[in-house]
Design a protein around this motif. Structure first.
Motif, PDB file in Angstrom:
ATOM      1  N   ARG A 182      -7.425   1.865   1.476  1.00 13.41           N
ATOM      2  CA  ARG A 182      -7.173   1.101   2.505  1.00 13.41           C
ATOM      3  C   ARG A 182      -5.999   1.661   3.446  1.00 13.41           C
ATOM      4  O   ARG A 182      -6.422   1.818   4.508  1.00 13.41           O
ATOM      5  CB  ARG A 182      -6.884  -0.203   2.105  1.00 13.41           C
ATOM      6  CG  ARG A 182      -7.971  -1.260   1.919  1.00 13.41           C
ATOM      7  CD  ARG A 182      -7.628  -2.788   1.405  1.00 13.41           C
ATOM      8  NE  ARG A 182      -8.500  -3.426   1.109  1.00 13.41           N
ATOM      9  CZ  ARG A 182      -9.625  -4.187   1.971  1.00 13.41           C
ATOM     10  NH1 ARG A 182      -9.184  -4.112   3.352  1.00 13.41           N
ATOM     11  NH2 ARG A 182     -10.538  -4.928   1.644  1.00 13.41           N
ATOM     12  N   THR A 214      -6.648   1.816  -6.705  1.00 10.31           N
ATOM     13  CA  THR A 214      -7.625   2.548  -6.019  1.00 10.31           C
ATOM     14  C   THR A 214      -8.184   1.866  -4.707  1.00 10.31           C
ATOM     15  O   THR A 214      -8.104   2.587  -3.567  1.00 10.31           O
ATOM     16  CB  THR A 214      -8.836   2.536  -6.824  1.00 10.31           C
ATOM     17  OG1 THR A 214      -8.558   3.371  -8.015  1.00 10.31           O
ATOM     18  CG2 THR A 214      -9.913   3.635  -6.307  1.00 10.31           C
ATOM     19  N   GLU A 215      -8.134   0.680  -4.674  1.00 12.14           N
ATOM     20  CA  GLU A 215      -8.512  -0.246  -3.383  1.00 12.14           C
ATOM     21  C   GLU A 215      -7.255  -0.083  -2.362  1.00 12.14           C
ATOM     22  O   GLU A 215      -7.496   0.277  -1.408  1.00 12.14           O
ATOM     23  CB  GLU A 215      -8.705  -1.469  -3.535  1.00 12.14           C
ATOM     24  CG  GLU A 215      -9.158  -2.212  -2.261  1.00 12.14           C
ATOM     25  CD  GLU A 215      -9.278  -3.768  -2.492  1.00 12.14           C
ATOM     26  OE1 GLU A 215      -9.711  -4.476  -1.823  1.00 12.14           O
ATOM     27  OE2 GLU A 215      -9.238  -4.228  -3.737  1.00 12.14           O
ATOM     28  N   ARG A 219      -8.185  14.452  -4.897  1.00 12.44           N
ATOM     29  CA  ARG A 219      -8.549  13.835  -6.168  1.00 12.44           C
ATOM     30  C   ARG A 219      -9.327  15.202  -7.032  1.00 12.44           C
ATOM     31  O   ARG A 219     -10.000  15.674  -6.556  1.00 12.44           O
ATOM     32  CB  ARG A 219      -9.728  12.824  -6.079  1.00 12.44           C
ATOM     33  CG  ARG A 219      -9.045  11.447  -5.703  1.00 12.44           C
ATOM     34  CD  ARG A 219      -8.898  11.254  -4.384  1.00 12.44           C
ATOM     35  NE  ARG A 219      -8.592   9.936  -4.057  1.00 12.44           N
ATOM     36  CZ  ARG A 219      -8.090   9.565  -2.904  1.00 12.44           C
ATOM     37  NH1 ARG A 219      -7.657  10.472  -1.930  1.00 12.44           N
ATOM     38  NH2 ARG A 219      -7.835   8.327  -2.541  1.00 12.44           N
ATOM     39  N   ALA A 258      -0.749   2.271 -11.438  1.00 14.13           N
ATOM     40  CA  ALA A 258      -1.324   0.985 -11.997  1.00 14.13           C
ATOM     41  C   ALA A 258      -0.307   0.836 -13.039  1.00 14.13           C
ATOM     42  O   ALA A 258       0.361  -0.520 -13.095  1.00 14.13           O
ATOM     43  CB  ALA A 258      -2.721   1.153 -12.449  1.00 14.13           C
ATOM     44  N   ARG A 270       0.791  -1.255  -0.055  1.00 18.92           N
ATOM     45  CA  ARG A 270       0.131  -0.045   0.074  1.00 18.92           C
ATOM     46  C   ARG A 270       0.838   1.150  -0.045  1.00 18.92           C
ATOM     47  O   ARG A 270       0.594   2.325  -0.582  1.00 18.92           O
ATOM     48  CB  ARG A 270      -0.973   0.079   1.334  1.00 18.92           C
ATOM     49  CG  ARG A 270      -1.969  -1.191   0.980  1.00 18.92           C
ATOM     50  CD  ARG A 270      -2.744  -1.249   2.300  1.00 18.92           C
ATOM     51  NE  ARG A 270      -3.783  -2.501   2.277  1.00 18.92           N
ATOM     52  CZ  ARG A 270      -4.358  -2.919   3.434  1.00 18.92           C
ATOM     53  NH1 ARG A 270      -4.397  -2.136   4.659  1.00 18.92           N
ATOM     54  NH2 ARG A 270      -5.149  -3.993   3.209  1.00 18.92           N
ATOM     55  N   SER A 277      -3.772  -3.605 -11.766  1.00 15.07           N
ATOM     56  CA  SER A 277      -4.897  -3.087 -12.310  1.00 15.07           C
ATOM     57  C   SER A 277      -5.497  -1.606 -11.519  1.00 15.07           C
ATOM     58  O   SER A 277      -5.078  -1.507 -10.542  1.00 15.07           O
ATOM     59  CB  SER A 277      -6.173  -4.053 -12.166  1.00 15.07           C
ATOM     60  OG  SER A 277      -6.525  -4.100 -10.848  1.00 15.07           O
ATOM     61  N   GLN A 278      -5.930  -0.733 -12.354  1.00 12.55           N
ATOM     62  CA  GLN A 278      -6.325   0.579 -11.855  1.00 12.55           C
ATOM     63  C   GLN A 278      -7.148   0.326 -10.303  1.00 12.55           C
ATOM     64  O   GLN A 278      -7.257   0.996  -9.391  1.00 12.55           O
ATOM     65  CB  GLN A 278      -7.024   1.648 -12.644  1.00 12.55           C
ATOM     66  CG  GLN A 278      -7.291   2.711 -12.364  1.00 12.55           C
ATOM     67  CD  GLN A 278      -7.428   3.804 -13.166  1.00 12.55           C
ATOM     68  OE1 GLN A 278      -7.386   3.665 -14.393  1.00 12.55           O
ATOM     69  NE2 GLN A 278      -8.231   5.069 -12.579  1.00 12.55           N
ATOM     70  N   PRO A 279      -8.377  -0.467 -10.532  1.00 13.06           N
ATOM     71  CA  PRO A 279      -9.011  -0.899  -9.321  1.00 13.06           C
ATOM     72  C   PRO A 279      -8.272  -1.483  -8.149  1.00 13.06           C
ATOM     73  O   PRO A 279      -8.571  -1.019  -7.005  1.00 13.06           O
ATOM     74  CB  PRO A 279      -9.898  -2.070  -9.828  1.00 13.06           C
ATOM     75  CG  PRO A 279     -10.136  -1.822 -11.228  1.00 13.06           C
ATOM     76  CD  PRO A 279      -8.915  -1.099 -11.469  1.00 13.06           C
ATOM     77  N   SER A 280      -7.197  -1.982  -8.462  1.00 17.71           N
ATOM     78  CA  SER A 280      -6.324  -2.495  -7.317  1.00 17.71           C
ATOM     79  C   SER A 280      -5.557  -1.461  -6.629  1.00 17.71           C
ATOM     80  O   SER A 280      -5.553  -1.392  -5.308  1.00 17.71           O
ATOM     81  CB  SER A 280      -5.349  -3.616  -7.850  1.00 17.71           C
ATOM     82  OG  SER A 280      -5.808  -4.773  -8.201  1.00 17.71           O
ATOM     83  N   ALA A 338      -4.036   7.346 -10.399  1.00 19.94           N
ATOM     84  CA  ALA A 338      -4.065   5.984 -10.155  1.00 19.94           C
ATOM     85  C   ALA A 338      -3.631   5.367 -11.403  1.00 19.94           C
ATOM     86  O   ALA A 338      -3.017   4.156 -11.192  1.00 19.94           O
ATOM     87  CB  ALA A 338      -5.510   5.551  -9.494  1.00 19.94           C
ATOM     88  N   ALA A 339      -4.123   5.777 -12.490  1.00 21.52           N
ATOM     89  CA  ALA A 339      -3.637   5.048 -13.784  1.00 21.52           C
ATOM     90  C   ALA A 339      -2.127   4.973 -14.044  1.00 21.52           C
ATOM     91  O   ALA A 339      -1.735   3.889 -14.429  1.00 21.52           O
ATOM     92  CB  ALA A 339      -4.346   5.844 -15.003  1.00 21.52           C
TER      93      ALA A 339
END
Length: 392
Positions: A39, A34-35, A51, A23, A6, A29-32, A19-20
Motif C-alpha cells: 500500500r 506485505t500488505e 525483491r 514482521a 506503513r 504477521s508477515q501478510p500484514s 518482510a519476515a
C-alpha cells in the motif's frame, strides 16, 4: 500524509532485510507487513524495495525515503528521551503515536482551545479530545494545563509540539526528496522573508526557481524576525532571508551571510533636499523621520550613526515597519526614512523616490539566510539557495 504504520514497516524492512524480519520486529504477521509495504509503494507510486530470493533491499528511491523518514522519527525519539530524564518513564511512545496525535498537539499549541484546534484540523471536537488524551496516556507526560481561556501547553508540551511539527515536516521532505530522485521536483519551499528581501531579492530568486522547476510550490511568509525565527524553529518555515541578527543561542539556528547593505536616506522626488549629494548629520537631525522599530538592526544602526557623531538620534514622528505604508507616507509628505535602496528599487527607477546624500557610514547590515541547525535541504532548496546567491 502517509500512515505512520506503513512508514514504520518500510523502516523495519530496511533494517532487517526481509518482510519476515520486519514482521518479527514489529510483532505483526508477515501478510500484514506485505500488505502495508504494498500500500505504501502504491501511495507513493514508487517501488521502495527490490525483491529477491535473498530478501528485500531498498531501491535508490526507497533508500532516500527511508533514510529521511528515520531521521524525522528520530526527532521525536530524542525529545522523548529528554523529557524522560529524571523520571521512570519509558521513552518508547514515539513508536506508538500516529499523525493525528502529533497534529493535535500542534493545533492545541497554536490555538489554545479544543474547539479551535478541531476547526483547524477539520475534525469533531470529541475526536480531538480523544487524541489529546491518548497522546498524554501514551507518553505519560503532562502536556497541557487548563486555563480560564482554554488550554496552555506545559514546557514539556511545547517541546513535544515542536518535535511533532519537525517530524511531520521531515516526513514531507522525505517524500519530496524521493520524488527528486525520480526527476520530479514538485516539493514545497517554505520561505520566511524579512523586509529587505521582499522587494526584489526574494522575488528574483523565486522567479528563477519557477522558471527552472515549474512544478515546484513556494510558500512565502513575511513577519518580524522574532516571528519568523519562531516559525523556523517550529518547522513552519525552513529558511529565513533578510537582515541577520547576532545569535546568542546557536543551538537551533545556523546563519549564512551573503552580502552587506548600508542604509540610505529615502524621500519623495519633490523633497526640498532632493538632489543633494552631501548632507551633514546636524542637518539630518532637523528632518521629519519615519523610523523602524527600536529592536531592528536598521534602527540600531541608525541610532549608532548619530552616536558616532556625538549627536542624539532624531525622534521619530512615525514608527513604521510596513514598506507599503512608508511608500504612501513618503509620497504624500516631506518625511524621510532610512532604507536600503534595494527595498525601493522600482520607485527609484521610476523617479517617484530619491536617495538624499551618500549612504550613512557604518550602517552596513549583514544580509543572508538562516536555517534550522541540522536541516537537510532537498535539491530544490539547494537550487533556491543558489538563486539567492546569484540575485544578491
Amino acid at each position: 500524509m502517509i500512515k505512520f504504520r506503513r512508514i514504520r514497516v518500510a523502516l523495519a524492512i530496511r533494517q532487517t532485510g526481509s518482510a519476515a524480519g520486519a514482521a518479527e520486529r514489529l510483532h505483526l504477521s508477515q501478510p500484514s507487513v506485505t500488505e502495508a509495504i504494498g500500500r505504501l509503494e502504491a501511495e507513493l507510486d514508487t517501488p521502495l524495495f527490490e525483491r529477491s530470493s535473498k530478501g528485500m533491499r531498498p531501491t535508490p528511491e526507497g533508500e532516500v525515503f527511508c533514510a529521511r523518514s528515520a531521521e524525522a522519527f528520530e526527532i521525536l525519539t530524542e525529545t522523548a528521551g529528554q523529557c524522560a530524564k529524571g523520571t521512570q518513564l519509558s521513552p518508547v511512545w514515539p513508536r506508538q503515536v500516529n499523525e493525528l496525535h502529533l497534529r493535535t498537539v500542534i493545533a492545541l499549541s497554536r490555538t489554545g482551545r479544543f474547539n479551535l484546534a478541531a476547526q483547524s484540523l477539520n475534525m469533531a471536537a470529541a475526536a480531538v479530545h480523544r487524541a489529546a488524551r491518548e497522546m498524554e496516556t501514551l507518553s505519560g507526560l503532562s502536556l497541557w494545563r487548563r486555563t480560564p481561556y482554554g488550554v496552555a501547553l506545559t514546557p514539556v508540551g511545547e517541546a513535544v509540539s515542536r518535535a511533532s511539527a519537525l517530524t511531520l515536516r521531515g516526513l514531507e521532505l522525505a517524500r519530496e526528496a524521493m520524488m527528486e530522485k525520480k526527476g520530479v521536483f514538485d516539493g514545497q519551499l517554505r520561505i520566511g522573508v524579512l523586509p529587505l528581501a521582499r522587494a526584489i531579492w526574494a522575488p528574483t530568486a523565486i522567479a528563477d526557481i519557477i522558471s527552472a522547476y515549474p512544478s515546484a510550490r513556494i510558500k512565502v511568509t513575511d513577519g518580524s524576525y522574532a516571528e519568523l525565527r519562531h516559525g523556523l524553529i517550529d518547522g513552519e518555515v525552513d529558511m529565513v532571508i533578510g537582515a541577520l541578527r547576532p545569535e546568542k543561542d546557536t543551538t537551533d539556528i545556523v546563519q549564512y551571510p551573503l552580502f552587506s547593505d548600508p542604509l540610505s536616506i529615502i524621500a519623495r522626488s519633490g523633497h526640498p533636499l532632493a538632489g543633494r549629494r552631501t548632507v551633514t548629520p546636524e542637518l539630518l537631525r532637523t528632518l521629519t523621520w519615519a523610523l523602524p522599530r527600536p529592536d531592528t538592526p536598521a534602527r540600531q544602526m541608525f541610532d549608532a550613526f548619530f552616536a558616532r557623531h556625538n549627536l542624539s538620534a532624531p525622534r521619530e514622528t512615525v514608527e513604521c515597519g510596513s514598506l507599503a505604508a512608508l511608500r504612501g507616507l513618503l509620497s504624500l509628505t516631506d518625511i524621510v526614512t532610512p532604507l536600503s535602496p534595494r527595498q525601493v528599487s522600482f520607485e527609484l527607477e521610476a523617479g517617484s523616490l530619491v536617495v538624499i546624500g551618500a549612504p550613512l557610514d557604518g550602517t552596513e547590515r549583514t544580509i543572508g539566510m538562516a536555517e534550522r541547525k541540522h536541516f537537510r535541504p532537498t535539491q530544490l532548496y539547494n537550487a533556491f539557495k543558489a538563486a539567492l546567491v546569484r540575485a544578491a
